[in-house]
Design an enzyme around this catalytic site. Structure first.
Site, PDB file in Angstrom:
ATOM      1  N   ARG A 170       0.826  -1.232   0.000  1.00 43.79           N
ATOM      2  CA  ARG A 170       0.000   0.000   0.000  1.00 43.79           C
ATOM      3  C   ARG A 170       0.860   1.282   0.000  1.00 43.79           C
ATOM      4  O   ARG A 170       0.478   2.285   0.599  1.00 43.79           O
ATOM      5  CB  ARG A 170      -0.944   0.032   1.211  1.00 43.79           C
ATOM      6  CG  ARG A 170      -1.974  -1.079   1.244  1.00 43.79           C
ATOM      7  CD  ARG A 170      -2.976  -0.967   0.106  1.00 43.79           C
ATOM      8  NE  ARG A 170      -4.133  -1.825   0.305  1.00 43.79           N
ATOM      9  CZ  ARG A 170      -4.165  -3.123   0.024  1.00 43.79           C
ATOM     10  NH1 ARG A 170      -3.119  -3.732  -0.482  1.00 43.79           N
ATOM     11  NH2 ARG A 170      -5.276  -3.809   0.241  1.00 43.79           N
ATOM     12  N   SER A 245     -10.756  -0.933   3.410  1.00 41.34           N
ATOM     13  CA  SER A 245      -9.966  -1.116   4.638  1.00 41.34           C
ATOM     14  C   SER A 245      -9.572   0.252   5.172  1.00 41.34           C
ATOM     15  O   SER A 245      -8.938   1.026   4.469  1.00 41.34           O
ATOM     16  CB  SER A 245      -8.684  -1.891   4.349  1.00 41.34           C
ATOM     17  OG  SER A 245      -8.960  -3.153   3.839  1.00 41.34           O
ATOM     18  N   GLU A 340      -5.046   3.488   6.574  1.00 41.52           N
ATOM     19  CA  GLU A 340      -4.708   3.319   5.164  1.00 41.52           C
ATOM     20  C   GLU A 340      -5.383   4.445   4.368  1.00 41.52           C
ATOM     21  O   GLU A 340      -4.913   4.841   3.310  1.00 41.52           O
ATOM     22  CB  GLU A 340      -5.235   1.949   4.713  1.00 41.52           C
ATOM     23  CG  GLU A 340      -4.624   1.439   3.443  1.00 41.52           C
ATOM     24  CD  GLU A 340      -5.657   1.002   2.446  1.00 41.52           C
ATOM     25  OE1 GLU A 340      -5.947   1.797   1.539  1.00 41.52           O
ATOM     26  OE2 GLU A 340      -6.164  -0.126   2.567  1.00 41.52           O
TER      27      GLU A 340
HETATM   28  N1  EPU Z   1     -10.533 -11.293   9.996  1.00 48.11           N
HETATM   29  C1  EPU Z   1     -11.098 -11.184  11.258  1.00 48.11           C
HETATM   30  N2  EPU Z   1     -12.249 -10.435  11.382  1.00 48.11           N
HETATM   31  C2  EPU Z   1     -12.850  -9.841  10.326  1.00 48.11           C
HETATM   32  C3  EPU Z   1     -12.276  -9.973   9.042  1.00 48.11           C
HETATM   33  C4  EPU Z   1     -11.107 -10.699   8.894  1.00 48.11           C
HETATM   34  O1  EPU Z   1     -10.603 -11.709  12.225  1.00 48.11           O
HETATM   35  O2  EPU Z   1     -13.871  -9.174  10.535  1.00 48.11           O
HETATM   36  C5  EPU Z   1      -9.268 -12.031   9.862  1.00 48.11           C
HETATM   37  C6  EPU Z   1      -9.439 -13.481   9.468  1.00 48.11           C
HETATM   38  O3  EPU Z   1      -8.459 -14.234  10.125  1.00 48.11           O
HETATM   39  C7  EPU Z   1      -9.134 -13.465   7.981  1.00 48.11           C
HETATM   40  C8  EPU Z   1      -8.076 -12.382   7.896  1.00 48.11           C
HETATM   41  O4  EPU Z   1      -8.466 -11.424   8.866  1.00 48.11           O
HETATM   42  O5  EPU Z   1      -8.646 -14.692   7.539  1.00 48.11           O
HETATM   43  C9  EPU Z   1      -7.954 -11.753   6.543  1.00 48.11           C
HETATM   44  O6  EPU Z   1      -9.198 -11.174   6.165  1.00 48.11           O
HETATM   45  P1  EPU Z   1      -9.488 -10.741   4.668  1.00 48.11           P
HETATM   46  O7  EPU Z   1      -9.168 -11.839   3.747  1.00 48.11           O
HETATM   47  O8  EPU Z   1     -10.859 -10.179   4.600  1.00 48.11           O
HETATM   48  O9  EPU Z   1      -8.379  -9.637   4.380  1.00 48.11           O
HETATM   49  P2  EPU Z   1      -7.849  -8.362   5.191  1.00 48.11           P
HETATM   50  O10 EPU Z   1      -6.451  -8.623   5.593  1.00 48.11           O
HETATM   51  O11 EPU Z   1      -8.812  -7.986   6.264  1.00 48.11           O
HETATM   52  C10 EPU Z   1      -6.855  -7.295   3.026  1.00 48.11           C
HETATM   53  C11 EPU Z   1      -6.876  -5.989   2.313  1.00 48.11           C
HETATM   54  C12 EPU Z   1      -8.180  -5.792   1.555  1.00 48.11           C
HETATM   55  C13 EPU Z   1      -8.331  -6.937   0.570  1.00 48.11           C
HETATM   56  C14 EPU Z   1      -8.312  -8.254   1.344  1.00 48.11           C
HETATM   57  C15 EPU Z   1      -8.375  -9.468   0.453  1.00 48.11           C
HETATM   58  C16 EPU Z   1      -5.473  -4.484   3.595  1.00 48.11           C
HETATM   59  C17 EPU Z   1      -5.419  -3.297   4.484  1.00 48.11           C
HETATM   60  N3  EPU Z   1      -6.682  -4.906   3.247  1.00 48.11           N
HETATM   61  O12 EPU Z   1      -7.865  -7.257   4.039  1.00 48.11           O
HETATM   62  O13 EPU Z   1      -8.092  -4.586   0.836  1.00 48.11           O
HETATM   63  O14 EPU Z   1      -9.538  -6.835  -0.168  1.00 48.11           O
HETATM   64  O15 EPU Z   1      -7.056  -8.346   2.094  1.00 48.11           O
HETATM   65  O16 EPU Z   1      -7.160  -9.676  -0.155  1.00 48.11           O
HETATM   66  O17 EPU Z   1      -4.416  -5.006   3.208  1.00 48.11           O
HETATM   67  C18 EPU Z   1      -8.604  -2.247   0.884  1.00 48.11           C
HETATM   68  O18 EPU Z   1      -7.393  -2.058   0.812  1.00 48.11           O
HETATM   69  O19 EPU Z   1      -9.425  -1.296   0.950  1.00 48.11           O
HETATM   70  C19 EPU Z   1      -9.088  -3.621   0.946  1.00 48.11           C
HETATM   71  C20 EPU Z   1     -10.383  -3.904   1.094  1.00 48.11           C
END
Ligand code: EPU
Length: 344
Positions: A170, A245, A340
């Site tokens: 990012r 995010s 972010e």
């Molecule tokens: N999780 C929780 N609670 C929640 C959601 C997620 O505990 O409410 C945990 C779970 O363990 C899950 C892990 O977080 O396995 C990862 O969750 P997710 O796959 O939804 O991804 P994220 O790390 O929360 C990142 C990006 C997103 C992107 C997703 C999918 C960042 C800041 N965010 O989110 O990007 O869509 O991965 O690859 O890196 C954005 O940048 O606006 C965005 C939405």
């Protein structure tokens, strides 16, 4: 030199930010070409004012009126500008004002693969390199070739190679040392015809299985899977104000991660150079924030990383909530979260 586009005063920015904040810009203009942008940058009122370039307004939170000039990037155009038989690849050029998802759809229509995992990310093409957008195991930098950008102080058009953009998680030079110095006008990607689907991300695999696709998915099928995952977890900004995010996922040292893992066995983590990245959403959820609502705003009930405006919230309220979340994660886990989203 073309004449400068109309410069308007006191324009509502509500239609131009996905949080739906009702704030005003002191000055506002749209540009549809490099020439129009240069003409605007040559105006004394524009030169003297603080400048904010808006694409889709999907990664910012306005907490007050903007006392400067908003320049809305409306440079369009999608085209294939080169083919390379040897690598079975093509260069695709997109105007910075195009919608990112529109570009993804265009490349799938042209049978070009490489950005299908980045389907349905809100925002414009020009904003994508600034924060090296990423999702579901792919990042912009994986297919990025070069970009064109106008230098604000001179009006000159520059080309930036992959290396010159300094991409990170990012991050890019345009958020760091070159912040507010260039306006991206076009982005060129190198995409391939032969498809190597990137389906390592767990949710993609299971969604493809649910769709009845067991092996060798097409890029279009991967795109459909990503669209379905995003729709199920992330609020549609057309219905609920949000900017995706709100925080970055923090990177911890191995030692810090091990310490926390000893106390919280469920803590997820992904190895990265120099440490372990942990999901901010998990930390936030453990602090009890997921689904919390304070009247018109709160934390999304299906993804704790997303702050939402249900309608009528003030930017300061959402900013204050973000700082409360940061403080509670710091207190419980000793981990510092960083927004972010660009808070203005
Ligand atoms: N999780 C929780 N609670 C929640 C959601 C997620 O505990 O409410 C945990 C779970 O363990 C899950 C892990 O977080 O396995 C990862 O969750 P997710 O796959 O939804 O991804 P994220 O790390 O929360 C990142 C990006 C997103 C992107 C997703 C999918 C960042 C800041 N965010 O989110 O990007 O869509 O991965 O690859 O890196 C954005 O940048 O606006 C965005 C939405």
């Amino acid at each position: 030199m073309s004449s400068a586009p109309l410069l308007e005063s006191n324009v509502s920015l509500r239609p131009y930010n996905t949080f739906g904040m009702e704030v005003k810009a002191r000055l506002f203009a749209r540009f549809t070409s490099v020439e129009e942008l240069r003409a605007l940058l040559a105006l004394p009122e524009v030169q003297q004012a603080e400048k904010l370039v808006l694409g889709g307004g999907s990664n910012l939170l306005f907490t007050q009126d903007f006392d400067g000039v908003v320049l809305k990037n409306e440079i369009y155009g999608l085209e294939i500008i080169g083919q390379d038989e040897a690598t079975d690849s093509a260069l695709v050029r997109a105007g910075a004002g195009e919608s990112w998802h529109g570009l993804v759809q265009y490349t799938l229509d042209q049978n070009l693969n490489g950005i299908e995992n980045l389907s349905l990310i809100p925002g414009t093409v020009g904003a994508a390199p600034l924060q090296n957008i990423g999702a579901y195991g792919a990042e912009l930098k994986d297919t990025f070739d070069h970009l064109e950008a106008v230098e604000i102080s001179t009006g000159e058009l520059h080309t930036f190679t992959h290396e010159q953009c300094g991409f990170g998680y990012r991050e890019s030079v345009f958020k760091g040392p070159l912040k507010n110095r260039f306006i991206v006008t076009g982005v060129v990607l190198r995409l391939h015809r032969s498809h190597q689907p990137n389906v390592g991300y767990g949710a993609i695999k299971t969604t493809l299985q649910d769709m009845g696709i067991e092996s060798e998915p097409t890029a279009r099928q991967v795109s459909d899977a990503v669209i379905s995952i995003r729709r199920s977890k992330l609020p549609d900004p057309a219905q609920i104000g949000n900017a995706g995010s709100f925080f970055k996922n923090p990177e911890l040292s191995q030692q810090k991660f091990d310490e926390l893992k000893a106390r919280y066995a469920d803590l997820p983590g992904y190895p990265v150079p120099g440490g372990v990245k942990v999901p901010a959403a998990w930390l936030i959820e453990q602090c009890g924030w997921k689904g919390q609502r304070r009247g018109p705003y709160g934390v999304h009930d299906r993804q704790a990383l997303v702050l939402v405006n249900h309608g009528g919230a003030q930017g300061q309220d959402i900013r204050d909530l973000a700082y409360e979340i940061i403080a509670s994660v710091r207190e419980k886990f000793g981990v510092e979260l960083h927004p972010e989203v660009n808070i203005l």
